[in-house]
Design a protein around this motif. Structure first.
Motif, PDB file in Angstrom:
ATOM      1  N   THR A  54       0.826  -1.199   0.000  1.00  0.00           N
ATOM      2  CA  THR A  54       0.000   0.000   0.000  1.00  0.00           C
ATOM      3  C   THR A  54       0.860   1.248   0.000  1.00  0.00           C
ATOM      4  OG1 THR A  54      -1.436  -1.291   1.402  1.00  0.00           O
ATOM      5  CG2 THR A  54      -2.022   1.016   1.086  1.00  0.00           C
ATOM      6  N   VAL A  55       1.867   1.238   0.853  1.00  0.00           N
ATOM      7  CA  VAL A  55       2.757   2.400   0.900  1.00  0.00           C
ATOM      8  C   VAL A  55       3.448   2.573  -0.436  1.00  0.00           C
ATOM      9  CG1 VAL A  55       4.776   3.413   2.000  1.00  0.00           C
ATOM     10  CG2 VAL A  55       3.095   2.202   3.377  1.00  0.00           C
ATOM     11  N   GLU A  56       3.923   1.477  -0.974  1.00  0.00           N
ATOM     12  CA  GLU A  56       4.653   1.547  -2.234  1.00  0.00           C
ATOM     13  C   GLU A  56       3.801   2.116  -3.357  1.00  0.00           C
ATOM     14  OE1 GLU A  56       8.356  -1.558  -2.323  1.00  0.00           O
ATOM     15  OE2 GLU A  56       6.393  -2.324  -2.920  1.00  0.00           O
ATOM     16  N   THR A  57       2.554   1.677  -3.431  1.00  0.00           N
ATOM     17  CA  THR A  57       1.712   2.162  -4.538  1.00  0.00           C
ATOM     18  C   THR A  57       1.329   3.623  -4.343  1.00  0.00           C
ATOM     19  OG1 THR A  57      -0.211   1.283  -3.413  1.00  0.00           O
ATOM     20  CG2 THR A  57       0.723  -0.064  -5.178  1.00  0.00           C
ATOM     21  N   LYS A  58       1.411   4.091  -3.101  1.00  0.00           N
ATOM     22  CA  LYS A  58       1.043   5.489  -2.861  1.00  0.00           C
ATOM     23  C   LYS A  58       2.148   6.464  -3.270  1.00  0.00           C
ATOM     24  CE  LYS A  58      -0.392   5.617   1.423  1.00  0.00           C
ATOM     25  NZ  LYS A  58      -0.982   6.087   2.680  1.00  0.00           N
ATOM     26  N   VAL A  59       3.365   5.947  -3.322  1.00  0.00           N
ATOM     27  CA  VAL A  59       4.488   6.848  -3.590  1.00  0.00           C
ATOM     28  C   VAL A  59       4.566   7.195  -5.082  1.00  0.00           C
ATOM     29  CG1 VAL A  59       6.984   7.109  -3.508  1.00  0.00           C
ATOM     30  CG2 VAL A  59       5.774   5.952  -1.663  1.00  0.00           C
ATOM     31  N   ASP A  60       4.646   8.486  -5.392  1.00  0.00           N
ATOM     32  CA  ASP A  60       4.886   8.878  -6.784  1.00  0.00           C
ATOM     33  C   ASP A  60       5.716  10.154  -6.802  1.00  0.00           C
ATOM     34  OD1 ASP A  60       3.148  10.903  -6.085  1.00  0.00           O
ATOM     35  OD2 ASP A  60       1.426   9.977  -7.072  1.00  0.00           O
ATOM     36  N   VAL A  61       6.178  10.500  -7.963  1.00  0.00           N
ATOM     37  CA  VAL A  61       6.967  11.721  -8.108  1.00  0.00           C
ATOM     38  C   VAL A  61       6.266  12.612  -9.133  1.00  0.00           C
ATOM     39  CG1 VAL A  61       9.108  12.654  -9.029  1.00  0.00           C
ATOM     40  CG2 VAL A  61       9.159  10.726  -7.446  1.00  0.00           C
ATOM     41  N   THR A  62       6.074  13.873  -8.763  1.00  0.00           N
ATOM     42  CA  THR A  62       5.411  14.802  -9.678  1.00  0.00           C
ATOM     43  C   THR A  62       6.442  15.787 -10.234  1.00  0.00           C
ATOM     44  OG1 THR A  62       3.440  14.650  -8.333  1.00  0.00           O
ATOM     45  CG2 THR A  62       3.539  16.479  -9.894  1.00  0.00           C
ATOM     46  N   ASP A 163      11.784  10.378   1.522  1.00  0.00           N
ATOM     47  CA  ASP A 163      11.225  10.089   2.851  1.00  0.00           C
ATOM     48  C   ASP A 163      10.526   8.743   2.840  1.00  0.00           C
ATOM     49  OD1 ASP A 163      12.082  12.565   3.501  1.00  0.00           O
ATOM     50  OD2 ASP A 163      10.110  13.525   3.248  1.00  0.00           O
ATOM     51  N   SER A 164       9.725   8.573   1.806  1.00  0.00           N
ATOM     52  CA  SER A 164       8.980   7.319   1.690  1.00  0.00           C
ATOM     53  C   SER A 164       9.914   6.140   1.664  1.00  0.00           C
ATOM     54  CB  SER A 164       8.151   7.309   0.422  1.00  0.00           C
ATOM     55  OG  SER A 164       7.417   8.488   0.339  1.00  0.00           O
ATOM     56  N   GLN A 165      11.057   6.368   0.971  1.00  0.00           N
ATOM     57  CA  GLN A 165      11.988   5.262   0.849  1.00  0.00           C
ATOM     58  C   GLN A 165      12.466   4.757   2.211  1.00  0.00           C
ATOM     59  OE1 GLN A 165      15.162   6.272  -1.783  1.00  0.00           O
ATOM     60  NE2 GLN A 165      14.672   4.530  -3.088  1.00  0.00           N
ATOM     61  N   THR A 166      12.773   5.681   3.108  1.00  0.00           N
ATOM     62  CA  THR A 166      13.231   5.228   4.427  1.00  0.00           C
ATOM     63  C   THR A 166      12.103   4.519   5.169  1.00  0.00           C
ATOM     64  OG1 THR A 166      12.828   7.465   5.163  1.00  0.00           O
ATOM     65  CG2 THR A 166      15.129   6.820   4.871  1.00  0.00           C
ATOM     66  N   VAL A 167      10.895   5.057   5.043  1.00  0.00           N
ATOM     67  CA  VAL A 167       9.750   4.394   5.695  1.00  0.00           C
ATOM     68  C   VAL A 167       9.631   2.968   5.187  1.00  0.00           C
ATOM     69  CG1 VAL A 167       7.240   4.348   5.870  1.00  0.00           C
ATOM     70  CG2 VAL A 167       8.471   6.512   6.089  1.00  0.00           C
ATOM     71  N   ILE A 168       9.752   2.863   3.862  1.00  0.00           N
ATOM     72  CA  ILE A 168       9.554   1.536   3.269  1.00  0.00           C
ATOM     73  C   ILE A 168      10.680   0.580   3.642  1.00  0.00           C
ATOM     74  CG2 ILE A 168       9.645   0.363   1.043  1.00  0.00           C
ATOM     75  CD1 ILE A 168       7.738   2.648   0.124  1.00  0.00           C
ATOM     76  N   GLN A 169      11.894   1.131   3.712  1.00  0.00           N
ATOM     77  CA  GLN A 169      12.995   0.269   4.138  1.00  0.00           C
ATOM     78  C   GLN A 169      12.743  -0.283   5.534  1.00  0.00           C
ATOM     79  OE1 GLN A 169      16.433   2.666   3.512  1.00  0.00           O
ATOM     80  NE2 GLN A 169      16.661   1.916   1.404  1.00  0.00           N
ATOM     81  N   LYS A 170      12.247   0.578   6.411  1.00  0.00           N
ATOM     82  CA  LYS A 170      11.922   0.137   7.775  1.00  0.00           C
ATOM     83  C   LYS A 170      10.878  -0.962   7.741  1.00  0.00           C
ATOM     84  CE  LYS A 170      13.577   3.125  11.201  1.00  0.00           C
ATOM     85  NZ  LYS A 170      13.438   4.570  10.898  1.00  0.00           N
ATOM     86  N   ILE A 174      11.006  -4.793   8.942  1.00  0.00           N
ATOM     87  CA  ILE A 174      10.104  -5.372   9.952  1.00  0.00           C
ATOM     88  C   ILE A 174       9.430  -6.627   9.416  1.00  0.00           C
ATOM     89  CG2 ILE A 174       7.966  -4.994  11.254  1.00  0.00           C
ATOM     90  CD1 ILE A 174       8.839  -2.024  11.433  1.00  0.00           C
ATOM     91  N   THR A 175       8.935  -6.542   8.180  1.00  0.00           N
ATOM     92  CA  THR A 175       8.261  -7.744   7.660  1.00  0.00           C
ATOM     93  C   THR A 175       9.231  -8.911   7.500  1.00  0.00           C
ATOM     94  OG1 THR A 175       8.481  -6.821   5.455  1.00  0.00           O
ATOM     95  CG2 THR A 175       6.309  -6.663   6.464  1.00  0.00           C
ATOM     96  N   HIS A 176      10.450  -8.598   7.104  1.00  0.00           N
ATOM     97  CA  HIS A 176      11.436  -9.689   7.019  1.00  0.00           C
ATOM     98  C   HIS A 176      11.692 -10.304   8.381  1.00  0.00           C
ATOM     99  CE1 HIS A 176      13.355  -8.565   2.906  1.00  0.00           C
ATOM    100  NE2 HIS A 176      12.166  -9.113   2.822  1.00  0.00           N
ATOM    101  N   ARG A 177      11.766  -9.415   9.358  1.00  0.00           N
ATOM    102  CA  ARG A 177      11.991  -9.851  10.733  1.00  0.00           C
ATOM    103  C   ARG A 177      10.851 -10.766  11.185  1.00  0.00           C
ATOM    104  NH1 ARG A 177      16.310  -9.169  14.372  1.00  0.00           N
ATOM    105  NH2 ARG A 177      15.596 -11.040  15.432  1.00  0.00           N
ATOM    106  N   ILE A 178       9.616 -10.287  10.920  1.00  0.00           N
ATOM    107  CA  ILE A 178       8.445 -11.078  11.303  1.00  0.00           C
ATOM    108  C   ILE A 178       8.526 -12.456  10.658  1.00  0.00           C
ATOM    109  CG2 ILE A 178       5.946 -11.325  10.978  1.00  0.00           C
ATOM    110  CD1 ILE A 178       5.695  -8.325  11.278  1.00  0.00           C
ATOM    111  N   ARG A 179       8.934 -12.436   9.388  1.00  0.00           N
ATOM    112  CA  ARG A 179       8.973 -13.714   8.679  1.00  0.00           C
ATOM    113  C   ARG A 179      10.032 -14.639   9.264  1.00  0.00           C
ATOM    114  NH1 ARG A 179       9.082 -13.176   2.342  1.00  0.00           N
ATOM    115  NH2 ARG A 179       8.176 -11.176   2.888  1.00  0.00           N
ATOM    116  N   GLU A 180      11.179 -14.075   9.600  1.00  0.00           N
ATOM    117  CA  GLU A 180      12.241 -14.903  10.180  1.00  0.00           C
ATOM    118  C   GLU A 180      11.820 -15.511  11.511  1.00  0.00           C
ATOM    119  OE1 GLU A 180      15.906 -12.300   8.449  1.00  0.00           O
ATOM    120  OE2 GLU A 180      15.782 -12.558  10.631  1.00  0.00           O
TER     121      GLU A 180
END
Ligand SMILES: Nc1ncnc2c1ncn2[C@@H]1O[C@H](COP(=O)(O)OP(=O)(O)OP(=O)(O)O)[C@@H](O)[C@H]1O
Ligand SMILES: [Mg+2]
Lengths: 308, 226
Positions: A54-62, A163-170, A174-180
């Motif tokens: 969801t976050v990824e699809t929201k990010v765009d550049v104008t 900014d979005s990129q750092t959010v998404i990296q976090k 987290i999701t990788h962590r959850i999966r591990e």
């Protein structure tokens, strides 16, 4: 004959629960806890994954275009961008369209409407809106945008994707962590319930050694001697997993609003919808998996202790 | 009916339970197997029902060579041989009727058939009137008669009884033997393993004597030797 044998095997299987009631209850409990924790982890995983998307699809550049840029130039630019394999979509918004959108957004605001009616020319720039396939692709896309030919057309760049990129990296971390963590805990719980099931069947066989001996002497087939124990294990997994998955679905539905606020605030994501579209499949596989594992462990236990 | 050809059985730790035993038992015979403790009598009985398999020699039941019988065929064999073994008593939580019915249930016999057969075999052993009692509510001799009834549900051609009088007093033991003779008179081959000298001597039937795994005597109307 087969129906008769089956009904008798089921009868014997149910007698087994009765005979070792406490052990049965504990076995149900362990199976349920195992399936529950595995589900919990996969639920978090599914939600995390969806939040990320969801976050990824929201990010765009104008890119705001300079006033002197003609529509032909703009469309040519758009075509150049579209050809890049990392670009998901490019939208060209003309000055007129920009004005229209602006009007629509501020429809309810009489001050702005009045202001707009006084305008003689359209002050809003035309723009190009880019979405990347992956958030990390923006880097290369922006490099392309920054070449000389393109740069001439652009008045202003909205670079908030960083900014979005750092959010998404976090979020990704987290999701990788959850999966591990999830994989490890799921593995441990699956193993634990396998051992408990195995042991319960072993004890059931021990409790029934007299009957089994008699069955053998009077000519009961190996399959018939074995079936109640496999069934017993099957019942543990069906009921244990059934309870756990029921609780998970119930929890999911009852916390859907809270989960929406936590993961998806401000989007049109439907948390109950995720349950139906995605998580139900996960649950189905879990159910199937626990059935297969329970039969397997009973199979091994009976093979080992019934010598069939 | 039962043929053992040079049968030897060696258990782990080199225990020789049977050595070169050859014997033929005809259909309808009543044969007693006697011998001291630990000489291989139970082992011989187990050979007949394929509970144990010989290391050497052959075991043939009817015209079926069961020496290396397939595991999945063992139940078929067991439905043709009634077995009374010390280790397998009655199930305490089932009534006498249910105990006998159990043997039929587990071999896939229909409910109607069970209701028909169980009273018949209980009648043979004279316990039809006590069919709804639990094992603890009847005497040891009566319990043993129910065990024999259970062995009869498949109308076996052979009945193998290992120490059926084991824990019984003389009167009860005698009753059990009478019952076995009655079953034999219906045409069933009876193989009786026993320690009981009086019984063997009073039977006046064929006696096989085993000593340290060897068949040392085979008398047509034998006496308990040793
Ligand atoms: N499963 C086994 N593994 C190893 N040795 C065994 C096993 N079963 C029996 N034996 C040994 O084989 C020998 C014969 O045993 P078997 O039970 O046939 O004797 P038996 O004549 O029936 O004795 P009893 O009169 O006491 O019942 C004994 O020495 C016994 O210890
Ligand atoms: Mg013995």
């Amino acid at each position: 004959m087969i129906a008769l044998q089956a009904s008798r095997a089921i009868k014997f299987a149910f007698q087994n629960f009765h005979r070792n009631l406490w052990l049965s209850i504990i076995t149900f409990f362990i199976v349920a806890v195992a399936v529950f924790s595995i589900s919990l982890v996969s639920a978090l995983n599914v939600l995390g994954q969806r939040a990320l998307q969801t976050v990824e699809t929201k990010v765009d550049v104008t890119l705001e275009l300079k006033t002197e840029v003609t529509e032909d130039q703009a469309l040519a630019f758009k075509d150049r961008l579209t050809q890049s394999p990392t670009v998901q979509s490019v939208v060209y918004q003309s000055k007129a369209q920009a004005m229209e959108n602006f009007k629509k957004v501020h429809e309810q605001d009489p001050n702005i409407q009045e202001l707009l009616s006084e305008l003689t020319s359209n002050p809003l720039p035309a723009s190009i809106i880019i979405k990347a396939k992956k958030i990390t692709d923006f880097e290369s896309i922006m490099k392309f945008v920054d070449n000389e030919e393109n740069l001439q057309l652009i008045a202003n760049k909205d670079r908030d994707f960083q900014d979005s990129q750092t959010v998404i990296q976090k979020l990704t971390q987290i999701t990788h962590r959850i999966r591990e963590v999830g994989m490890v805990t799921s593995g441990v719980f699956a193993l634990l319930s396998l051992i408990v099931l195995f042991n319960t069947i072993r004890i059931a066989i021990y409790t029934h050694r007299e009957e089994i001996g008699i069955m053998r002497l009077v000519g009961a087939s190996n399959g018939f001697i074995r079936a109640p124990f496999i069934l017993e294990s099957l019942i543990y997994s069906i009921i244990g997993a059934g309870i756990a998955l029921g609780v998970i679905v119930f929890l999911w539905q009852s916390t859907a609003p809270a989960m929406y606020n936590f993961f998806f605030a401000g989007t049109n994501v439907n948390v109950s919808g995720i349950l139906k579209e995605e998580f139900m499949t996960v649950i189905g596989w879990e159910f199937l998996g626990s059935i297969v594992l329970s039969v397997l462990s009973a199979w091994i236990a009976t093979r080992r202790y019934l010598k069939v | 009916m039962i043929t053992l050809e040079k049968v030897s059985k060696i258990y782990p730790h080199k225990v020789i339970a049977l050595k070169d035993v050859s014997v033929t038992i005809e259909a309808g015979e009543f044969v007693s197997i006697v011998g001291q403790s630990g000489t291989g009598k139970t082992t011989l009985a187990k050979m007949i029902i394929a509970e144990e398999h010989p290391n050497e020699g052959r075991v043939i039941i009817g015209d079926w060579d069961i020496t290396n019988i397939n595991r999945k065929d063992v139940p078929l064999l067991r439905r043709q041989i009634g077995v009374v073994f010390q280790d397998f008593k009655l199930l305490p939580q089932k009534t006498l009727f249910e105990n006998v019915a159990f043997a039929l249930e587990v071999s896939g016999v229909s409910h109607e058939k069970i209701k028909q057969i169980v009273p018949q075999v209980l009648k043979i052993v004279g316990l039809q009137h006590k069919q709804d009692r639990f094992p603890r509510e009847v005497s040891g001799g009566e319990q043993q008669r129910v065990v024999i009834a259970r062995a009869l549900v498949h109308r076996p051609k052979i009945l193998v009884a290992d120490e059926p009088t084991g824990n019984l007093d003389a009167i009860n033991a005698h009753e059990i033997v009478e019952l076995l003779l009655k079953i034999n008179s219906f045409g069933t081959t009876v193989v009786l393993v026993t320690h009981n000298r009086e019984i063997v001597n009073s039977l006046r039937k064929r006696v096989l004597t085993i000593d340290h795994g060897h068949l040392i005597s085979d008398q047509a109307t034998g006496k308990y030797r040793l």
